[in-house]
Design a protein around this motif. Structure first.
Motif, PDB file in Angstrom:
ATOM      1  N   CYS A 146       0.842  -1.205   0.000  1.00 59.66           N
ATOM      2  CA  CYS A 146       0.000   0.000   0.000  1.00 59.66           C
ATOM      3  C   CYS A 146       0.874   1.251   0.000  1.00 59.66           C
TER       4      CYS A 146
ATOM      5  N   CYS B 265       0.084   3.481   3.197  1.00 55.78           N
ATOM      6  CA  CYS B 265       0.623   2.904   4.438  1.00 55.78           C
ATOM      7  C   CYS B 265       2.130   3.109   4.503  1.00 55.78           C
TER       8      CYS B 265
ATOM      9  N   CYS C  36      -4.195  -0.477   0.051  1.00 53.06           N
ATOM     10  CA  CYS C  36      -5.025  -1.382   0.829  1.00 53.06           C
ATOM     11  C   CYS C  36      -6.475  -0.912   0.689  1.00 53.06           C
TER      12      CYS C  36
ATOM     13  N   HIS D 133      -7.418   2.409   2.405  1.00 56.72           N
ATOM     14  CA  HIS D 133      -6.899   3.637   1.804  1.00 56.72           C
ATOM     15  C   HIS D 133      -7.370   3.824   0.367  1.00 56.72           C
TER      16      HIS D 133
HETATM   17 ZN   LIG Z   1      -2.997   1.458   3.311  1.00 55.86          ZN
END
Ligand SMILES: [Zn+2]
Ligand SMILES: [Zn+2]
Length: 103
Positions: free
Chosen positions: A12, A15, A51, A54
């Motif tokens: 991600c 992230c 992800c 997100h």
């Molecule tokens: Zn994420």
């Protein structure tokens, strides 16, 4: 399917960038430019793995938060210009996201 010029690892993007965490499960592909510019995003690899949280959940995600969306576009423009230069970006998109001071 083109590969991303914005990231080398399949994790991600948010992230990693915002929390320095590597999330590799449940990834979804997000085209950073959408609408009429989506084919360009595909051609040049202006896309990231996100992800689900997100990508497409209410809150700080690419499809719900316009700051998040713009930030990803700035990241895409910077990655593109590092390879191809600013003039080509402007010719392809007509939009200078890096000059947009909304963030
Ligand atoms: Zn994420
Ligand atoms: Zn998406």
């Amino acid at each position: 399917m083109s590969t991303s010029i914005m990231q080398t690892r399949q994790e991600c993007y948010i992230c990693r960038a915002k929390y320095n965490v590597s999330t590799v499960r449940g990834l979804e592909e997000h085209h950073v430019l959408n609408g009429p510019l989506r084919p360009m995003a595909e051609r040049y690899g202006l896309k990231v793995w996100l992800c689900h949280r997100h990508h497409n959940e209410p809150g700080y995600s690419a499809h719900f938060d316009h700051h998040c969306r713009l930030w990803l576009k700035k990241e895409a423009q910077a990655a593109f210009e590092a390879r191809y230069g600013h003039e080509r970006w402007m010719a392809e998109t007509g939009k200078d996201y890096l000059k947009c001071s909304m963030l």
